[in-house]
Design an enzyme around this catalytic site. Structure first.
Site, PDB file in Angstrom:
ATOM      1  N   HIS A  17      43.011  16.876 -18.598  1.00 54.85           N
ATOM      2  CA  HIS A  17      42.480  17.823 -17.612  1.00 54.85           C
ATOM      3  C   HIS A  17      41.169  18.412 -18.115  1.00 54.85           C
ATOM      4  CE1 HIS A  17      46.921  18.511 -16.366  1.00 54.85           C
ATOM      5  NE2 HIS A  17      46.351  17.808 -15.413  1.00 54.85           N
ATOM      6  N   LYS A  41      58.937  24.747  -6.486  1.00 53.79           N
ATOM      7  CA  LYS A  41      59.041  24.059  -7.773  1.00 53.79           C
ATOM      8  C   LYS A  41      58.782  25.053  -8.900  1.00 53.79           C
ATOM      9  CE  LYS A  41      56.754  20.092  -9.564  1.00 53.79           C
ATOM     10  NZ  LYS A  41      55.713  19.090  -9.297  1.00 53.79           N
ATOM     11  N   SER A 127      51.029  15.879 -17.699  1.00 55.38           N
ATOM     12  CA  SER A 127      51.790  17.077 -18.091  1.00 55.38           C
ATOM     13  C   SER A 127      53.275  16.754 -18.178  1.00 55.38           C
ATOM     14  CB  SER A 127      51.575  18.201 -17.070  1.00 55.38           C
ATOM     15  OG  SER A 127      50.219  18.512 -16.960  1.00 55.38           O
TER      16      SER A 127
END
Ligand code: PNS
Length: 162
Positions: A17, A41, A127
């Site tokens: 990222h 989530k 991730s």
């Protein structure tokens, strides 16, 4: 002023990222890393934690700031008078996932998506994979900044105690 919005879950923010944000920061006047909140989530890190970790990671990039959003991404861009999303591409799999969203966003609100290739060193880094490997005891330190690695290990250790 040309602004790039880099949206994502960033749970947590990886070196992959960071690479894309840095490339964007070299090409746009301003980059906003927007943590998109998915109310359905729950992540490993709270949104506040994710923001703090990204802010620390990008502290050396003066034209980068961090924001949050809940809802439709194009509404965020419209509300802030932004018109460009920047996303990283690791592989054709990312491309296939990203193109429908980019087309939808363009149709919904004339928002353009610009794709930047990730560094090949991080082409396999996500991730979710980093969290999985860390939970199983693997070394994920090459894929995260030091302070994020430290926080992840603390979270993982906490989870193991449960
Ligand atoms: O890091 P991620 O989870 O791959 O990021 C995906 C994200 C959050 C950028 C994407 O799911 C998104 O834009 N969500 C916001 C809701 C939305 O606008 N959905 C329609 C996309 S066409």
């Amino acid at each position: 002023m040309a602004t790039a919005v880099c949206p994502g879950s960033f749970d947590p923010f990886t070196r992959g990222h960071r690479y894309v944000v840095e490339r964007a920061a070299g090409r746009f006047d301003e980059v906003v890393v927007t943590v998109v909140v998915n109310p359905n989530k729950s992540g490993m890190f709270s949104v506040d934690e994710r923001i703090a970790l990204i802010e620390e990671d990008c502290a050396d990039l003066p034209n980068v700031r961090v924001d949050r959003w809940t809802g439709l991404l194009v509404d965020y861009l419209t509300e802030n008078s932004y018109s460009t999303i920047v996303k990283g591409l690791r592989s054709g799999v990312d491309f296939d996932y990203e193109v429908p969203m980019a087309q939808m966003n363009r149709e919904l609100s004339d928002v353009e998506t610009v794709f930047l290739l990730t560094d090949p060193r991080y082409a396999h880094v996500s991730s979710s994979l980093v969290k999985e490997v860390a939970k199983l005891g693997g070394d994920v330190s090459p894929f995260l900044s030091g302070h994020i690695h430290e926080r992840l290990m603390a979270a993982v250790t906490g989870q193991r105690k449960v």
